[in-house]
Write a protein that holds these residues in place. Structure first.
Motif, PDB file in Angstrom:
ATOM      1  N   UNK A 133       0.915  -1.177  -0.113  1.00  0.00           N
ATOM      2  CA  UNK A 133      -0.107  -0.095   0.041  1.00  0.00           C
ATOM      3  C   UNK A 133       0.914   1.208   0.058  1.00  0.00           C
ATOM      4  N   UNK A 134       0.603   2.238  -0.753  1.00  0.00           N
ATOM      5  CA  UNK A 134       1.210   3.472  -0.864  1.00  0.00           C
ATOM      6  C   UNK A 134       0.736   4.342  -0.257  1.00  0.00           C
ATOM      7  N   UNK A 135       1.570   5.450   0.400  1.00  0.00           N
ATOM      8  CA  UNK A 135       0.979   6.481   1.322  1.00  0.00           C
ATOM      9  C   UNK A 135      -0.039   7.400   0.405  1.00  0.00           C
ATOM     10  N   UNK A 136      -1.201   7.604   1.231  1.00  0.00           N
ATOM     11  CA  UNK A 136      -2.224   8.299   0.694  1.00  0.00           C
ATOM     12  C   UNK A 136      -2.998   7.496  -0.338  1.00  0.00           C
ATOM     13  N   UNK A 137      -2.838   6.201  -0.294  1.00  0.00           N
ATOM     14  CA  UNK A 137      -3.377   5.391  -1.499  1.00  0.00           C
ATOM     15  C   UNK A 137      -4.683   4.639  -0.423  1.00  0.00           C
ATOM     16  N   UNK A 138      -5.925   4.329  -1.295  1.00  0.00           N
ATOM     17  CA  UNK A 138      -7.029   3.595  -0.870  1.00  0.00           C
ATOM     18  C   UNK A 138      -7.124   2.464  -1.471  1.00  0.00           C
ATOM     19  N   UNK A 139      -7.044   1.304  -0.817  1.00  0.00           N
ATOM     20  CA  UNK A 139      -7.224   0.026  -1.521  1.00  0.00           C
ATOM     21  C   UNK A 139      -8.268  -0.564  -0.976  1.00  0.00           C
ATOM     22  N   UNK A 140      -8.884  -1.294  -1.869  1.00  0.00           N
ATOM     23  CA  UNK A 140     -10.208  -2.039  -1.514  1.00  0.00           C
ATOM     24  C   UNK A 140      -9.950  -3.523  -1.746  1.00  0.00           C
ATOM     25  N   UNK A 141     -10.215  -4.408  -0.582  1.00  0.00           N
ATOM     26  CA  UNK A 141     -10.114  -5.863  -0.627  1.00  0.00           C
ATOM     27  C   UNK A 141     -11.428  -6.161  -0.942  1.00  0.00           C
ATOM     28  N   UNK A 142     -11.642  -7.082  -2.179  1.00  0.00           N
ATOM     29  CA  UNK A 142     -12.890  -7.670  -2.099  1.00  0.00           C
ATOM     30  C   UNK A 142     -12.728  -9.454  -2.463  1.00  0.00           C
ATOM     31  N   UNK A 143     -13.542  -9.951  -2.434  1.00  0.00           N
ATOM     32  CA  UNK A 143     -13.455 -11.419  -2.487  1.00  0.00           C
ATOM     33  C   UNK A 143     -14.656 -12.196  -1.736  1.00  0.00           C
TER      34      UNK A 143
END
Length: 247
Positions: free
Chosen positions: A26-36
């Protein structure tokens, strides 16, 4: 700049492999969504990152620090990571304000006046300034979840983890929590969110990671993963989501 780096994570429960040599950044200021699908490892990954679960193998680095080194104090690490769960976990015998200032004053030793001022500022920003003196059971589910998120934010965490924070809410209350998360994104808060809200993931995430069998099977910008998934398993999962009217 990479804020979080996970390499080769493995986690078993009773002989069942939940995370299987998983790599994740994860990069700084990034928003990551985990789906599954349920059981794919989304919540376990978040709990491992916050050191609530001990990994069986692999490494996790936060800001370049090896936080899964046995010599590292996990409580010190958690001071830099906020986590919010499905359940609000607010203390029912304490007011909203007291719930929020508890950790800053008791754990972080922030002067009470400073903690109260910060808490009131955050409550105003999320439209709950008039609820500071209320008890949790006097709030709606959406309001309680927003308070839970504020409680995680008052400590200025480097990383905010959100584990299905809308799944316990009535549909009509989901929007107010999602709106708050959108605002946090605009302010540059680094977030990893496990979600079943595919439409929201598509709108707010910088990157979507599809987990399957304890690994990140596919990842990329939302428009790519949702519109042109490369993996057959991703296509199968999303087709079922579309059939259910959730995307």
């Amino acid at each position: 700049m990479t804020l979080l780096s996970c390499r080769g994570l493995r986690k078993e429960f009773g002989g069942h492999v939940v995370l299987d040599r998983l790599d994740f950044d994860v990069a700084e200021h990034e928003v990551v969504a985990l789906i599954g699908a349920s059981g794919s490892g989304k919540s376990t990954l978040l709990r491992c990152v916050n050191l609530l679960e001990e990994i069986d193998d692999g490494t996790i680095h936060l800001d370049g620090e090896h936080i899964t080194d046995p010599r590292v104090n996990p409580d010190k690490v958690r001071q830099r990571i906020g986590i919010v769960f499905q359940a609000y976990n607010l203390f029912p015998h304490m007011t909203v304000l007291e719930n929020i200032v508890l950790a800053p004053t008791r754990v972080h030793k922030v002067p009470r006046a400073t903690a109260v001022a910060t808490a009131r500022e955050w409550l105003a920003r999320v439209g709950l300034a008039d609820k500071a003196g209320e008890y949790p059971d006097r709030l709606s589910g959406g309001q309680q979840q927003r308070v839970a998120i504020v409680r995680a934010l008052v400590n200025s965490p480097r990383l905010l983890l959100l584990d299905e924070v809308t799944s316990a809410l009535d549909p009509e209350l989901v929007g107010e929590v999602l709106s708050m998360i959108r605002d946090l994104k605009s302010e540059g808060v680094t977030m990893v969110l496990a979600t079943h809200e595919m439409g929201f993931a598509r709108q707010v995430a910088d990157r979507v990671c599809f987990l399957d069998g304890g690994r990140v099977l596919e990842q990329g910008p939302p428009e790519t993963v949702f519109a042109e998934p490369a993996e057959p398993r991703t296509r199968q999962f999303l087709s079922r989501i579309i059939e259910a009217g959730r995307l």
